[in-house]
Design a protein around this motif. Structure first.
Motif, PDB file in Angstrom:
ATOM      1  N   ARG A  80      31.236  34.848  39.354  1.00 43.32           N
ATOM      2  CA  ARG A  80      30.672  35.136  38.028  1.00 43.32           C
ATOM      3  C   ARG A  80      29.188  34.777  38.007  1.00 43.32           C
ATOM      4  O   ARG A  80      28.759  33.854  38.691  1.00 43.32           O
ATOM      5  CB  ARG A  80      31.414  34.340  36.949  1.00 43.32           C
ATOM      6  CG  ARG A  80      32.807  34.872  36.766  1.00 43.32           C
ATOM      7  CD  ARG A  80      33.564  34.218  35.643  1.00 43.32           C
ATOM      8  NE  ARG A  80      34.893  34.814  35.556  1.00 43.32           N
ATOM      9  CZ  ARG A  80      35.170  35.954  34.920  1.00 43.32           C
ATOM     10  NH1 ARG A  80      34.211  36.616  34.295  1.00 43.32           N
ATOM     11  NH2 ARG A  80      36.393  36.434  34.898  1.00 43.32           N
ATOM     12  N   CYS A  81      28.450  35.524  37.198  1.00 42.90           N
ATOM     13  CA  CYS A  81      27.014  35.261  37.057  1.00 42.90           C
ATOM     14  C   CYS A  81      26.821  33.874  36.459  1.00 42.90           C
ATOM     15  O   CYS A  81      27.471  33.531  35.474  1.00 42.90           O
ATOM     16  CB  CYS A  81      26.377  36.322  36.161  1.00 42.90           C
ATOM     17  SG  CYS A  81      24.662  35.964  35.724  1.00 42.90           S
ATOM     18  N   PHE A  82      25.916  33.091  37.035  1.00 45.87           N
ATOM     19  CA  PHE A  82      25.725  31.727  36.541  1.00 45.87           C
ATOM     20  C   PHE A  82      25.286  31.719  35.081  1.00 45.87           C
ATOM     21  O   PHE A  82      25.645  30.827  34.326  1.00 45.87           O
ATOM     22  CB  PHE A  82      24.678  30.977  37.380  1.00 45.87           C
ATOM     23  CG  PHE A  82      24.490  29.565  36.933  1.00 45.87           C
ATOM     24  CD1 PHE A  82      25.378  28.583  37.338  1.00 45.87           C
ATOM     25  CD2 PHE A  82      23.463  29.224  36.060  1.00 45.87           C
ATOM     26  CE1 PHE A  82      25.242  27.274  36.892  1.00 45.87           C
ATOM     27  CE2 PHE A  82      23.319  27.920  35.608  1.00 45.87           C
ATOM     28  CZ  PHE A  82      24.210  26.946  36.035  1.00 45.87           C
ATOM     29  N   TYR A  83      24.528  32.721  34.662  1.00 48.34           N
ATOM     30  CA  TYR A  83      23.952  32.684  33.316  1.00 48.34           C
ATOM     31  C   TYR A  83      24.837  33.323  32.258  1.00 48.34           C
ATOM     32  O   TYR A  83      25.113  32.705  31.240  1.00 48.34           O
ATOM     33  CB  TYR A  83      22.565  33.333  33.330  1.00 48.34           C
ATOM     34  CG  TYR A  83      21.603  32.548  34.194  1.00 48.34           C
ATOM     35  CD1 TYR A  83      21.162  31.294  33.780  1.00 48.34           C
ATOM     36  CD2 TYR A  83      21.178  33.026  35.434  1.00 48.34           C
ATOM     37  CE1 TYR A  83      20.309  30.536  34.573  1.00 48.34           C
ATOM     38  CE2 TYR A  83      20.323  32.281  36.228  1.00 48.34           C
ATOM     39  CZ  TYR A  83      19.893  31.042  35.800  1.00 48.34           C
ATOM     40  OH  TYR A  83      19.067  30.302  36.582  1.00 48.34           O
ATOM     41  N   CYS A  84      25.295  34.551  32.484  1.00 45.47           N
ATOM     42  CA  CYS A  84      26.059  35.216  31.419  1.00 45.47           C
ATOM     43  C   CYS A  84      27.558  35.062  31.617  1.00 45.47           C
ATOM     44  O   CYS A  84      28.330  35.343  30.703  1.00 45.47           O
ATOM     45  CB  CYS A  84      25.673  36.687  31.312  1.00 45.47           C
ATOM     46  SG  CYS A  84      26.127  37.661  32.751  1.00 45.47           S
ATOM     47  N   GLY A  85      27.990  34.628  32.791  1.00 53.47           N
ATOM     48  CA  GLY A  85      29.404  34.382  33.029  1.00 53.47           C
ATOM     49  C   GLY A  85      30.199  35.646  33.314  1.00 53.47           C
ATOM     50  O   GLY A  85      31.414  35.584  33.506  1.00 53.47           O
ATOM     51  N   ALA A 102      23.201  35.107  40.476  1.00 53.11           N
ATOM     52  CA  ALA A 102      23.090  35.752  39.165  1.00 53.11           C
ATOM     53  C   ALA A 102      23.077  37.255  39.359  1.00 53.11           C
ATOM     54  O   ALA A 102      22.686  37.748  40.412  1.00 53.11           O
ATOM     55  CB  ALA A 102      21.819  35.306  38.456  1.00 53.11           C
ATOM     56  N   ASP A 103      23.490  37.979  38.316  1.00 51.35           N
ATOM     57  CA  ASP A 103      23.386  39.435  38.434  1.00 51.35           C
ATOM     58  C   ASP A 103      21.925  39.838  38.285  1.00 51.35           C
ATOM     59  O   ASP A 103      21.099  39.078  37.784  1.00 51.35           O
ATOM     60  CB  ASP A 103      24.283  40.144  37.416  1.00 51.35           C
ATOM     61  CG  ASP A 103      24.047  39.687  36.003  1.00 51.35           C
ATOM     62  OD1 ASP A 103      22.884  39.688  35.577  1.00 51.35           O
ATOM     63  OD2 ASP A 103      25.034  39.319  35.334  1.00 51.35           O
ATOM     64  N   GLY A 104      21.611  41.039  38.742  1.00 49.75           N
ATOM     65  CA  GLY A 104      20.226  41.507  38.749  1.00 49.75           C
ATOM     66  C   GLY A 104      19.597  41.473  37.365  1.00 49.75           C
ATOM     67  O   GLY A 104      18.424  41.153  37.221  1.00 49.75           O
ATOM     68  N   ARG A 105      20.422  41.779  36.344  1.00 49.77           N
ATOM     69  CA  ARG A 105      19.890  41.834  34.984  1.00 49.77           C
ATOM     70  C   ARG A 105      19.411  40.458  34.512  1.00 49.77           C
ATOM     71  O   ARG A 105      18.303  40.304  34.021  1.00 49.77           O
ATOM     72  CB  ARG A 105      20.998  42.319  34.055  1.00 49.77           C
ATOM     73  CG  ARG A 105      20.566  43.361  33.071  1.00 49.77           C
ATOM     74  CD  ARG A 105      21.744  43.747  32.236  1.00 49.77           C
ATOM     75  NE  ARG A 105      22.764  42.688  32.328  1.00 49.77           N
ATOM     76  CZ  ARG A 105      23.943  42.708  31.730  1.00 49.77           C
ATOM     77  NH1 ARG A 105      24.268  43.723  31.001  1.00 49.77           N
ATOM     78  NH2 ARG A 105      24.798  41.724  31.858  1.00 49.77           N
ATOM     79  N   CYS A 106      20.275  39.449  34.676  1.00 51.49           N
ATOM     80  CA  CYS A 106      19.910  38.099  34.230  1.00 51.49           C
ATOM     81  C   CYS A 106      18.738  37.565  35.051  1.00 51.49           C
ATOM     82  O   CYS A 106      17.808  36.959  34.514  1.00 51.49           O
ATOM     83  CB  CYS A 106      21.100  37.148  34.349  1.00 51.49           C
ATOM     84  SG  CYS A 106      22.325  37.399  33.051  1.00 51.49           S
ATOM     85  N   ASN A 107      18.781  37.807  36.359  1.00 49.70           N
ATOM     86  CA  ASN A 107      17.714  37.300  37.219  1.00 49.70           C
ATOM     87  C   ASN A 107      16.366  37.902  36.829  1.00 49.70           C
ATOM     88  O   ASN A 107      15.357  37.199  36.744  1.00 49.70           O
ATOM     89  CB  ASN A 107      18.046  37.613  38.678  1.00 49.70           C
ATOM     90  CG  ASN A 107      17.119  36.896  39.644  1.00 49.70           C
ATOM     91  OD1 ASN A 107      16.782  35.724  39.436  1.00 49.70           O
ATOM     92  ND2 ASN A 107      16.685  37.600  40.666  1.00 49.70           N
TER      93      ASN A 107
HETATM   94 ZN   LIG Z   1      24.326  37.558  34.122  1.00 55.68          ZN
END
Ligand SMILES: [Zn+2]
Length: 372
Positions: A251-256, A285-290
């Motif tokens: 899972r993405c660290f930021y958005c989960g 993290a996913d590309g969007r959050c990063n």
């Molecule tokens: Zn994310």
């Protein structure tokens, strides 16, 4: 706290907010540097005999100052026939730079001409130039400079117009109808004094950021040198992508949200704040959050989960590092996070998600740090 402590705290809080403002991606041109430096210059120049900096400036004063700042930039850069005016915009030339470069071509073709000589030799054209620059500043950077994410946070100055300002009103004001447009830039209380106080810190910082941006936009050697000396090696961190994904249960660290194709390794404490490549500072993290987090500091919520991970998964992180031949520095990384977050004053914008930010609260950050 003594009065001097409070003043120092206020200046540091202002510096933090200026750093966030400069990190922001909203500007394609270099205007934010020019406007900020112009504000700084004017605060110094207009400091009274009693040592009091100004409380308000005018768009006219700012325009003249911005022309002065961009003047040397519009000299052709480089040698011989390949010399050209450096670009200061992602696509094409920044409008302000274009206006000044055209004035220079027509009225001061000798590249060593000083601005004051050009002004004396072509006063009418210079007046048109300043008015054109003034309008551009009113229209674009001034109402947008203090927008972080989606919301506007007027922490430097108040102005009486927004992005819907009409050029006809400004033209009328420039023609002498003073009631058509309020040209004042009202500095918030103590901002002038704080800018003066921060001058020694902010000026070299803005110069460096501005030069780095121009080097980058023009593919100059300096940009490569800076990346070589101080840049993060993003290629290298790719080997940790798999193990960090596993650790985060994909899972993405930021958005989960579940990680899809574009997975990136992000520095939790941004590289620009402190260059820490240790595994403890890296998250998947996913590309969007990063892409949205950029060089921003993450919010207290993210910090809490990150310090929890630092404590609860210390052994797993150390194993990932050992397997990949990577650095593991739990203690040092925790120390850096404590130093940076504990020093943040209230009200600094911290990144939450997308282009959403929330103001820092010292007590909440101290709670989030407890595990580190
Ligand atoms: Zn994310």
């Amino acid at each position: 706290m003594t009065t001097a402590d409070r003043a120092a705290d206020g200046a540091l809080a202002l510096a933090e907010r200026i750093f966030v403002m400069l990190d922001r991606g909203g500007f394609v041109a270099t205007y934010k540097y020019a406007v900020l430096l112009a504000l700084l210059d004017l605060c110094l120049e207009l400091t009274s005999r009693r040592g009091e900096p100004p409380t308000s400036l005018t768009t006219r004063q700012l325009a003249e100052k911005v022309v002065q700042l961009y003047w040397p930039h519009t000299m052709p850069y480089g040698a011989g026939r390949s010399a050209l005016v450096l670009r200061q915009n992602n696509a094409g030339q920044a409008k302000l730079v274009g206006l000044i470069a055209r004035f220079r071509e027509r009225h001061a073709p000798d590249p060593s001409a000083s601005l004051s000589r050009a002004r004396a030799e072509a006063p009418e054209a210079f007046e048109r130039l300043v008015r054109g620059v003034e309008w551009k500043l009113i229209e674009m950077p001034l109402p947008r400079l203090q927008v972080v994410g989606r919301k506007e946070d007027r922490f430097l100055y108040q102005i009486g117009w927004d992005t819907a300002v009409q050029s006809s009103a400004v033209r009328a004001y420039q023609a002498g109808e003073r009631d058509q447009f309020d040209n004042r830039i009202l500095l918030l209380p103590s901002v002038g004094a704080q800018l003066v106080r921060l001058n020694g810190l902010l000026r070299p910082f803005i110069h460096r950021e501005w030069a780095a941006k121009v080097a980058d936009l023009n593919g100059l050697e300096e940009a490569r040198l800076e990346r070589f000396l101080f840049g993060a090696d993003r290629q290298r961190t790719a080997v940790l992508r798999g193990p960090l994904r596993d650790l985060q249960e994909d899972r993405c660290f930021y958005c989960g949200e579940r990680l899809q194709r574009r997975v990136e390794v992000d520095h939790f404490i941004p590289w620009a704040r402190y260059p820490d490549d240790a595994v403890e500072n890296l998250v998947a993290a996913d590309g969007r959050c990063n892409a949205a987090k950029r060089d921003f500091l993450a919010s207290g919520g993210h910090l809490g989960r990150w310090t929890e991970r630092l404590a609860a998964q210390a052994a797993a992180l150390a194993t990932i590092a050992a397997d990949a031949g990577w650095e593991s520095r739990a203690t040092a990384t925790g120390g850096v996070a404590r130093a940076i977050y504990a020093g943040l004053p209230d009200g600094v914008d911290l990144w939450v998600a997308g282009n959403r930010f929330e103001p820092s609260r010292h007590d909440a950050l101290m709670r989030a740090l407890r595990a580190a």
